[in-house]
Motif scaffolding. Structure first.
Motif, PDB file in Angstrom:
ATOM      1  N   ALA A   1      -1.572  11.416  17.216  1.00 22.31           N
ATOM      2  CA  ALA A   1      -1.435  11.904  18.520  1.00 22.31           C
ATOM      3  C   ALA A   1      -0.606  11.268  19.432  1.00 22.31           C
ATOM      4  N   ILE A   2      -0.501   9.766  19.352  1.00 23.38           N
ATOM      5  CA  ILE A   2       0.316   8.987  20.336  1.00 23.38           C
ATOM      6  C   ILE A   2       1.779   8.912  19.716  1.00 23.38           C
ATOM      7  N   GLU A   3       2.153   8.889  18.488  1.00 20.00           N
ATOM      8  CA  GLU A   3       3.667   8.903  18.052  1.00 20.00           C
ATOM      9  C   GLU A   3       4.292   7.717  18.444  1.00 20.00           C
ATOM     10  N   PRO A   4       3.757   6.374  18.217  1.00 22.04           N
ATOM     11  CA  PRO A   4       4.647   5.388  18.990  1.00 22.04           C
ATOM     12  C   PRO A   4       5.844   5.151  17.987  1.00 22.04           C
ATOM     13  N   ASP A   5       6.537   4.252  18.501  1.00 23.01           N
ATOM     14  CA  ASP A   5       7.794   3.554  17.953  1.00 23.01           C
ATOM     15  C   ASP A   5       7.341   2.399  17.120  1.00 23.01           C
ATOM     16  N   MET A   6       6.242   1.921  17.377  1.00 23.17           N
ATOM     17  CA  MET A   6       5.629   0.722  16.416  1.00 23.17           C
ATOM     18  C   MET A   6       4.354   0.541  16.929  1.00 23.17           C
ATOM     19  N   ALA A   7       3.519  -0.159  16.000  1.00 22.53           N
ATOM     20  CA  ALA A   7       2.070  -0.200  16.360  1.00 22.53           C
ATOM     21  C   ALA A   7       1.810  -1.898  16.185  1.00 22.53           C
TER      22      ALA A   7
ATOM     23  N   ASP B  94      -6.802  -1.014  10.305  1.00 22.01           N
ATOM     24  CA  ASP B  94      -6.458   0.416  10.921  1.00 22.01           C
ATOM     25  C   ASP B  94      -4.842   0.614  10.573  1.00 22.01           C
ATOM     26  N   ALA B  95      -4.421  -0.650  10.240  1.00 21.21           N
ATOM     27  CA  ALA B  95      -3.065  -0.611  10.205  1.00 21.21           C
ATOM     28  C   ALA B  95      -2.505   0.404   8.726  1.00 21.21           C
ATOM     29  N   GLY B  96      -3.606   0.304   7.887  1.00 16.51           N
ATOM     30  CA  GLY B  96      -3.303   1.196   6.746  1.00 16.51           C
ATOM     31  C   GLY B  96      -3.215   2.780   6.915  1.00 16.51           C
ATOM     32  N   SER B  97      -4.066   3.018   7.753  1.00 18.87           N
ATOM     33  CA  SER B  97      -3.753   4.527   8.166  1.00 18.87           C
ATOM     34  C   SER B  97      -2.573   4.659   9.147  1.00 18.87           C
ATOM     35  N   ILE B  98      -2.349   3.873  10.174  1.00 13.42           N
ATOM     36  CA  ILE B  98      -1.389   3.909  11.048  1.00 13.42           C
ATOM     37  C   ILE B  98       0.179   3.846  10.433  1.00 13.42           C
ATOM     38  N   HIS B  99       0.300   2.749   9.641  1.00 11.02           N
ATOM     39  CA  HIS B  99       1.906   2.922   9.100  1.00 11.02           C
ATOM     40  C   HIS B  99       2.209   3.836   8.373  1.00 11.02           C
ATOM     41  N   THR B 100       1.345   4.754   7.854  1.00  7.71           N
ATOM     42  CA  THR B 100       1.880   5.765   7.022  1.00  7.71           C
ATOM     43  C   THR B 100       1.559   7.036   7.626  1.00  7.71           C
ATOM     44  N   THR B 101       1.428   7.157   9.078  1.00  8.22           N
ATOM     45  CA  THR B 101       1.308   8.462   9.645  1.00  8.22           C
ATOM     46  C   THR B 101       2.519   9.164  10.160  1.00  8.22           C
ATOM     47  N   LYS B 102       2.602  10.433   9.852  1.00  8.92           N
ATOM     48  CA  LYS B 102       3.672  11.280   9.881  1.00  8.92           C
ATOM     49  C   LYS B 102       4.881  10.660   9.146  1.00  8.92           C
ATOM     50  N   GLU B 103       6.140  10.492   9.652  1.00  7.82           N
ATOM     51  CA  GLU B 103       6.979   9.699   8.986  1.00  7.82           C
ATOM     52  C   GLU B 103       7.220   8.156   8.778  1.00  7.82           C
TER      53      GLU B 103
ATOM     54  N   ILE C   7       5.299   4.459  10.618  1.00  6.41           N
ATOM     55  CA  ILE C   7       5.470   3.689  12.029  1.00  6.41           C
ATOM     56  C   ILE C   7       5.414   2.251  11.508  1.00  6.41           C
ATOM     57  N   PRO C   8       6.305   1.490  12.060  1.00  4.71           N
ATOM     58  CA  PRO C   8       6.361   0.070  11.957  1.00  4.71           C
ATOM     59  C   PRO C   8       5.219  -0.563  12.582  1.00  4.71           C
ATOM     60  N   THR C   9       4.440  -1.370  11.533  1.00  2.58           N
ATOM     61  CA  THR C   9       3.181  -1.781  12.175  1.00  2.58           C
ATOM     62  C   THR C   9       3.007  -3.245  11.853  1.00  2.58           C
ATOM     63  N   ILE C  10       2.367  -4.107  12.766  1.00  2.22           N
ATOM     64  CA  ILE C  10       2.041  -5.446  12.687  1.00  2.22           C
ATOM     65  C   ILE C  10       0.509  -5.464  12.730  1.00  2.22           C
ATOM     66  N   VAL C  11       0.022  -6.711  12.054  1.00  2.15           N
ATOM     67  CA  VAL C  11      -1.264  -6.941  12.216  1.00  2.15           C
ATOM     68  C   VAL C  11      -1.514  -8.323  12.540  1.00  2.15           C
ATOM     69  N   ILE C  12      -2.224  -8.542  13.717  1.00  2.00           N
ATOM     70  CA  ILE C  12      -2.586  -9.832  14.556  1.00  2.00           C
ATOM     71  C   ILE C  12      -4.188  -9.837  14.388  1.00  2.00           C
ATOM     72  N   SER C  13      -4.770 -11.042  13.800  1.00  2.00           N
ATOM     73  CA  SER C  13      -6.093 -11.047  13.890  1.00  2.00           C
ATOM     74  C   SER C  13      -6.380 -12.353  14.380  1.00  2.00           C
ATOM     75  N   VAL C  14      -7.774 -12.556  14.916  1.00  2.00           N
ATOM     76  CA  VAL C  14      -8.408 -13.811  15.266  1.00  2.00           C
ATOM     77  C   VAL C  14      -9.510 -14.095  14.159  1.00  2.00           C
ATOM     78  N   PRO C  15      -9.493 -15.309  13.476  1.00  2.00           N
ATOM     79  CA  PRO C  15     -10.448 -15.686  12.656  1.00  2.00           C
ATOM     80  C   PRO C  15     -11.606 -15.747  12.909  1.00  2.00           C
ATOM     81  N   CYS C  16     -12.684 -15.115  12.059  1.00  2.00           N
ATOM     82  CA  CYS C  16     -14.016 -15.109  12.374  1.00  2.00           C
ATOM     83  C   CYS C  16     -14.698 -15.374  11.177  1.00  2.00           C
ATOM     84  N   ARG C  17     -15.559 -16.503  11.151  1.00  2.00           N
ATOM     85  CA  ARG C  17     -16.297 -16.839  10.083  1.00  2.00           C
ATOM     86  C   ARG C  17     -17.751 -15.738   9.839  1.00  2.00           C
ATOM     87  N   TYR C  18     -18.197 -15.484   8.884  1.00  2.00           N
ATOM     88  CA  TYR C  18     -19.363 -14.879   8.733  1.00  2.00           C
ATOM     89  C   TYR C  18     -19.208 -13.366   9.296  1.00  2.00           C
TER      90      TYR C  18
END
Lengths: 349, 340, 330
Positions: free
Chosen positions: B210-216, B284-293, B295-306
């Motif tokens: 729906a969003i069709e961004p230039d990057m995610a 979610d990057a897995g599904s976002i980056h192969t959407t439509k034609e 989408i360049p995608t970056i994943v930034i995460s906060v480390p969490c134990r357990y």
């Protein structure tokens, strides 16, 4: 509609996954009796339409037409045929089955294996695996090669039969029962008022990963998608809480794959009209066309109702014909209840 | 405190309402928003309308349980929703359904077990929830089949810099997005608080379509395995060393140029940042980056134990650094474009 | 063809890091296509314009490999797999990185593994040794996230080529040859060299969405059943290309299947029929794009798939190109 008659008619064609493009025509003829127009798409989905064209509300009902089967993978020097699976086959049902190879002509065969007399006692306790089995056509090897090619499909011989109390048994009831339910619903709609445009889809290739539903729901992109499939019926050797009872109405699913407002509406209609139903909690993947439909394009509000079926994926799948009628009527009443406000509300959380 | 409210909220995959309502309230004055057919909360802050249009994504759902049947004696059978290690279930308190009924997951006392039983892990199939009901009928007054349950766990600050809570994966990401939306950019900042990530990254597929961004930019809570009994090469991420950038997981391979750009921005701004050092899992990057034609995608995460347990741990400094890094990154995209 | 296969298979290109192989392929096709573009994920989309239906041909240019996830104080590298690599094929293997750095695979407690627990060998019991003595020294050559592939030359053994990455550079060779020789296309033909097939047909998904084709054929390798005590499968090396009937990702559309069989029979090109019980191809993603795309596959019989020494018949590869030309030429 005589449910048994329609079911028999639906069962008259063997449709292992992947054969829909070539074999959809038999379903088209049946669908034409219940729909205003019928088409077949590129993957062989049969799409029937009923109701006002370009109506404000578009509903898609999906039940898969395909069934599990086998495929020829090798023919040995003596003409014995080795096979691969199409869809989720329990290899334990295979020994001594009668099959039909759909070659240049239909070739009957039986699934054979090394005789038990020739096996060690501990070997006999083990289930036979597909590599232990082969198909024997009784034909000389040259004749087999003339008639059969690698990649030909193999189906189980059909022996549908009626049991006591409206029970009915046979193979491929998963999911011709769903197709019959949708047809029953379309007929029921003639008795009701409804404003939606209804697409009845007999989907292709569900058994190998709901592939037909992926493309047909993309193509139609309905406001509401409902998959009609089968669920496990009560069986002697399975805990009661893991199954649904035959003859007690459809199992209405709920869980992440299901739009909560659709579940509630189906449930309240069943209650209002005294239609028996059962609740089917699905914590994650439902393994049905609904799973594919829901994440099509920008998302489709999706629901799933299932006909209880015993011994799924065997050649003696067993259901109760009443459940088809009850489910078809529930679907029709549901469609008749729809208005634009409700449909718009499905996108408001 | 918003992070407390978010992590204590009830939001198993498919029942994200509470989390969604909190987020709606938070972003109401910051961005335009709507919900879609799956329950994703889509937002857009037009800024000065400049491109690239960036999509921020964090998932609202958490792993949990679903009640599958109610036994004659009023005990509840359940199944897991999303990836839960069955072994953590026993001896926990849970909250069930809209009525927030409390229940406990008990098990046969140690005194009654055969020695061999003690060595066998308990499976969810063999466990049940006790809500104290007299019988089935009594239980049905409070709980229905299909109700969801979550761990009963409170947000707390522990240690010097840590928080303890359930659902850090990915309420942390939701929280970070609300902080980013408070800032003003020239770029169009769009995005989604997604549903059903934990059962197969389902919401994000529809949202990106729906969003069709230039990057995610996908913002996640990822596992930190920097604990005893694990070798350093298996840590994946380390608590307190800053947000982690993903190179590869089971659903996605990063574009190295984009990863390098994140690292450069972090270095320039003096923001600590680490690479995620395993290739397990998915986001979610897995599904976002192969959407439509694509989408360049970056994943930034906060480390969490357990992660995926009632008591996860994360560092407040890491969270702040993640906010700063994403902010700096957006400014960098604003100044230098996508640069492809 | 031998030269082309050698060049393609010896080039570096694991999933997600396809720039070197992309350059090589573009070099081969740039004078023959009407237009060439590279999309967001890195797929090469080359068009040979024609009237009529849109035909998408796909061969994936990525190969399986390893990705570095940790570098320890002594300079040893830990890794994870990219696609279907087995720990067992890595024993004693050498790998090469994009910048030419070579590494050797080592394992923890090798004596014990060889004696007792070989079946327990996992990637996390293995490491890569690039000859560095410290983390600093290692970091000069390799960074976290760098990717390595099998380090092997292509050898020609009689009619056969043995090399790493025949899966699917053999398919790329077919597409290149067809593109170079196609004169008057019967279809509006798109030659797509896809990325990230080995990790889940990702490039095929986005390129198919972009092209929106009417028909598609994936050219990939398939396994064989012609080695001692092999799995039962009717495909053999040297008996011609295989027309795909089914694999785990797709059941070929009858129109594509018949199109290939008819062309083979009419032009007397030997062919086989393929029922593959493991694995999938780009056609798996393409046929589910948008409202559905009738799709099938043409496969190169290949032994020892996903090992450093895959083997295919050069004659089969040439015949696959001829067959495809017969299908595509007016």
């Amino acid at each position: 509609m005589d449910v048994k008659e329609v079911l028999m008619e639906l069962l008259s064609t063997d449709i292992p996954s992947g054969c829909e493009v070539d074999r959809a025509q038999s379903l088209v003829q049946i669908f034409q009796r219940y729909c205003e127009d019928v088409s077949v798409d590129k993957l062989g989905n049969v799409i029937g339409r009923k109701g006002a064209k370009n109506a404000e509300i578009k509903v898609m009902l999906a039940a898969h037409m395909d069934e599990i089967g086998l495929m020829v993978k090798q023919i040995d020097d003596r003409g014995f045929i080795r096979f691969s699976y199409i869809g989720g086959i329990d290899h334990r049902i295979l020994p001594a089955q009668e099959v039909i190879i759909h070659g240049r002509e239909k070739v009957p065969g039986v699934i054979g294996s090394k005789p038990p007399h020739m096996q060690e006692p501990e070997e006999r306790n083990k289930a036979l695996k597909s590599e232990d089995m082969f198909i024997d056509t009784g034909l000389p090897a040259e004749r087999v090669r003339e008639l059969v090619r690698i990649g030909d499909v193999i189906t189980f011989k059909r022996k549908p039969c009626e049991l006591l109390n409206g029970c009915f048994s046979g193979n491929a009831l998963d999911d011709r029962a769903g197709v019959a339910t949708i047809l029953y619903c379309l007929e029921e709609l003639d008795k009701l008022q409804f404003s939606a445009e209804v697409y009845a889809v007999a989907t292709a290739q569900e058994e190998v990963g709901f592939r037909g539903a992926i493309v047909s729901s993309y193509h139609l992109y309905p406001d509401i998608g409902i998959a009609v499939d089968v669920c496990h019926g009560n069986m002697a050797d399975v805990a009661e809480e893991e199954t649904h009872k035959l003859g007690k109405g459809p199992a209405i699913a709920l869980g992440p794959n299901i739009h909560p407002k659709l579940f509630n509406r189906l449930k309240s209609i069943a209650e209002d009209y005294n239609i028996p139903y059962q609740v089917n909690p699905e914590p994650s993947a439902t393994g049905t066309d609904a799973w594919a439909m829901q994440i099509t394009r920008q998302g489709i509000p999706t629901s799933l109702i299932s006909i209880p079926l015993r011994y799924m994926h065997t050649t003696v799948e067993t259901l109760n014909l009443d459940d088809i009628k009850i489910s078809g009527r529930l679907l029709a009443l549901f469609i008749s209840s729809l208005d634009r406000g409700f449909v718009e509300g499905l996108r408001c959380y | 405190m918003l992070l407390k409210e978010l992590t204590e909220a009830f939001g198993v995959s498919g029942a994200e309402d509470e989390v969604r309502n909190i987020l709606k309230r938070e972003i109401e004055s910051l961005a335009q928003f709507r919900t879609d057919a799956l329950g994703n909360l889509l937002f857009e802050k037009p800024g000065k309308g400049k491109r690239p249009k960036i999509m921020l994504a964090a998932h609202m759902d958490e792993v949990g349980l679903m009640i599958t049947s109610i036994g004659k004696n009023g005990w509840l059978k359940f199944d897991t929703v999303g990836g839960i290690d069955d072994r953590i279930l026993v001896s926990k308190t849970v909250v069930i359904g809209p009525q927030k009924v409390k229940g406990v997951i008990g098990a046969k006392a140690i005194h009654l077990q055969e020695p061999k039983e003690r060595e066998t892990a308990l499976k969810s199939k063999n466990l049940y929830i006790d809500i104290g009901a007299k019988d089935k009928e009594d239980a049905e007054k409070k709980v229905k089949v299909g109700d969801y349950a979550v761990f009963d766990s409170q947000f707390e600050r522990i240690g010097s810099d840590l928080i303890k809570a359930k659902a850090l994966d990915d309420r942390i990401g939701c929280y970070i997005i609300t902080e980013i939306l408070k800032k003003d950019y020239d770029l169009v900042i769009s995005g989604a608080f997604t549903v059903q990530e934990e059962i197969g990254r389902r919401g994000s597929a529809a949202a990106a379509y729906a969003i069709e961004p230039d990057m995610a930019i996908v913002i996640e809570g990822t596992f930190a395995a920097d604990v005893p009994e694990n070798k350093e090469e298996g840590y994946s991420t380390t608590l307190g060393k800053g947000p982690a950038v993903t190179l590869m997981d089971k659903t996605y391979i990063a574009d190295r140029r984009l990863v390098d750009r994140v690292l450069q921005v972090a270095e320039r701004k003096g923001i600590p940042c680490q690479l995620r050092r395993t290739a397990f899992g998915g986001t979610d990057a897995g599904s976002i980056h192969t959407t439509k034609e694509g989408i360049p995608t970056i994943v930034i995460s906060v480390p969490c134990r357990y992660i995926h347990s009632p008591a996860g741990l994360a560092s407040l400094t890491d969270i702040q650094n993640a906010i700063d890094l994403i902010d700096a990154l957006i400014i960098d995209f604003q100044e230098r474009g996508l640069g492809r | 063809m031998k030269e082309l296969i050698k060049k393609l298979t010896e080039t570096y290109g694991p999933s997600g890091e396809e720039s070197q192989i992309r350059e090589v392929i573009i070099g081969e096709i740039k004078d023959h296509a009407d237009e060439i573009r590279v999309d967001v994920l890195g797929n090469i989309i080359a068009r040979k314009a024609g009237s009529g239906e849109k035909m998408m041909l796909a061969a994936h240019m990525d190969e399986i490999g390893l990705i570095i996830t940790n570098i320890d104080d002594k300079g040893f590298l830990r890794f994870s797999n990219i696609g279907g690599v087995s720990p067992f094929t890595l024993i004693g293997e050498r790998v090469i990185f994009e910048n030419g750095t070579v590494g050797v695979l080592g394992m923890e407690k090798p004596a014990n593994l060889f004696k007792n627990e070989m079946k327990d060998l996992k990637f996390n019991n293995m490491f890569i040794d690039i000859g560095a003595r410290s983390k600093e020294e290692a970091l000069k050559k390799v960074r976290l996230g760098d990717k390595a592939v099998y380090y092997r030359n292509c050898d020609i053994l009689g009619d056969c080529a043995t090399a790493k990455a025949l899966d699917d550079r053999a398919g790329c060779a077919v597409l290149i040859r067809v593109l170079q020789n196609l004169k008057s296309p019967r279809f509006d033909t798109y030659f797509v060299f896809t990325v990230q097939e080995e990790v889940g047909v990702r490039g095929a998904k986005t390129s198919a969405f972009g092209i929106d084709p009417d028909l598609a054929i994936a050219v990939d390798v398939t396994m064989t059943g012609d080695t001692p005590e092999s799995e039962k499968m009717a495909v053999e090396l040297g008996k011609g290309p295989a027309v795909k009937v089914m694999d785990r990702s797709v059941i070929s559309h009858p129109r594509i299947k018949e199109m290939l069989i008819e062309a083979a029979e009419k032009n007397k090109i030997p062919y086989q029929l393929e029922v593959l019980e493991m694995g999938g191809t780009d056609a798996g993603a393409i046929h589910l794009s948008r409202s559905g795309v009738p799709s099938g596959g043409l496969s190169i019989p290949t032994r020892y798939v996903h090992t450093p020494s895959e083997m295919a018949s050069i004659d089969d590869i040439e015949k696959a190109a001829n067959l495809l030309l017969c299908v595509l030429e007016k």
